[in-house]
Design a protein around this motif. Structure first.
Motif: not given
Length: 391
Positions: A222-239
């Motif tokens: 799932s591309k959606e799951v991959r994206l969500l995982r990546k975002l959860l590991r990213t603390d900076d809102s701008a990033e």
């Protein structure tokens, strides 16, 4: 039905605790006001002159830290015990012929999250020997998997060059050998190196961990799951916003789809139909994935400062809606832009709750509630329980 019951109980408990906290706050204010009215003018001046702002701030900070309980200190609520009833039945006797605590732990290892261990520990502390036997077997299995992760890390580091190390991680991911113990081991080594002042090795370990997480995500369909995982590991809102914009922006399709219709047109000398530009991840599909995680994972808390998982996912979903609106039509509501851009391919998030309730009433499961138990997030199982083992 049990999931709905657990959710209802959790919501009722949260509302009760909030009401009790508010009542206590009001009572404290009333007590302080009453004490203030009883003070003389001299007492008021004496108290005001004795106030140490720095001390007050320090005391407030200490009180806040004391108030926040760690995961291990938090109590097991009735709804938590209820949510683990099925899992308890799976791992405790009676067993089938040939099964043992060790074989059961091996089979269900991925579902032994930290919360479930607390449930078993409570039962063992109440004298249940069967639960203690399972916990003992779990400890043995954990040591085996940590040992395997250690050997895997040695193999990666033996490559010498950072690029070759990353290549070894790619091969491990394709072979399905990157699990939670391996990622935790990389993180532990990075932290240990940083504490010792060895910033070079610490940076390398973090880089390897990020590559391992990214490669592990690629094994998820799932591309959606991959994206969500990546975002959860990213603390900076701008990033996170930049990542969302890249994923949501429609891109031209360079290759024409090999459909029978296009093949027939090519045989007749006609130009094939070109697909319209599409984003890597359609925003409604991503929002649906966020909704599914919230439904399946419930209220998960962490001991770090990033907040509970539910709050973080809601923040990400809000950011996604803002980015999607900016790309597909400023001034439109999220529902309007979803209906316009993906009317024939998906369902707006605003309709999900109604559909879920209707599906539950008919004894069915909504498709976005993850009925196939796909792995959604690293470190948690499909039912939203915190993982302590590999995948």
């Amino acid at each position: 039905k049990k999931q709905l019951e657990v959710t209802r109980m959790a919501e009722e408990r949260a509302a009760k605790e909030k009401a009790e906290a508010e009542a206590a706050r009001v009572a404290d204010l009333d007590a302080e006001a009453e004490a203030g009215r009883a003070m003389s003018d001299t007492d008021v001046l004496r108290k005001a002159s004795a106030i140490d702002t720095g001390k007050v701030s320090s005391i407030a900070k200490e009180a806040a830290q004391e108030k926040k309980k760690s995961f291990l200190e938090s109590e097991l609520t009735p709804e938590i015990r209820l949510s683990y009833e099925d899992m308890v039945k799976k791992v405790l006797p009676p067993y089938k012929a040939g099964d043992s605590p060790a074989s059961i732990v091996f089979s269900y290892y991925d579902q032994f999250d930290a919360q479930f261990v607390k449930v078993l520990t409570e039962r063992a502390s109440n004298g249940e020997v069967e639960s203690q036997a399972v916990l003992d077997a779990l400890g043995v299995e954990q040591q085996k998997r940590i040992g395997a992760a250690t050997e895997a890390l040695k193999e990666v580091l033996s490559q010498g060059e950072p690029m070759r190390m990353e290549g070894a991680i790619v091969r491990m991911a394709r072979a399905g050998k990157i699990d939670e113990p391996f990622l935790l081991l990389l993180e532990a080594n990075a932290n240990q190196a940083a504490e010792a002042g060895a910033m070079g090795p610490a940076t390398l370990m973090r880089k390897l961990k990020k590559r391992a997480e990214d490669e592990k995500d690629k094994q998820t369909t799932s591309k959606e799951v991959r994206l969500l995982r990546k975002l959860l590991r990213t603390d900076d809102s701008a990033e996170r916003e930049a990542i969302l914009e890249e994923a949501f922006t429609p891109k031209e399709v360079l290759l024409v789809a090999g459909t029978p219709q296009n093949a027939a047109k090519a045989a007749d000398g006609e130009l094939p139909d070109e697909e319209k530009p599409m984003p890597d991840v359609p925003p409604p599909d991503f929002i649906n994935a966020c909704k599914a995680v919230l439904l399946n994972f419930g209220n998960l808390s962490t001991d770090d400062d990033r907040g509970d998982l539910g709050t973080r996912i809601k923040t990400i979903a809000s950011e996604a809606e803002v980015v999607a609106t900016r790309i597909y039509g400023k001034g439109m509501s999220v529902k309007e832009q979803q209906d316009r851009a993906w009317k024939d391919s998906t369902t707006s998030i605003f309709d999900l709750e109604t559909l879920e309730i209707e599906a539950e009433r008919m004894g069915q499961a909504a498709p976005w509630t993850n009925p196939d138990n796909d792995d959604i997030l690293p470190g948690f199982d499909p039912d939203g329980r915190m993982s302590i083992g590999g995948n």
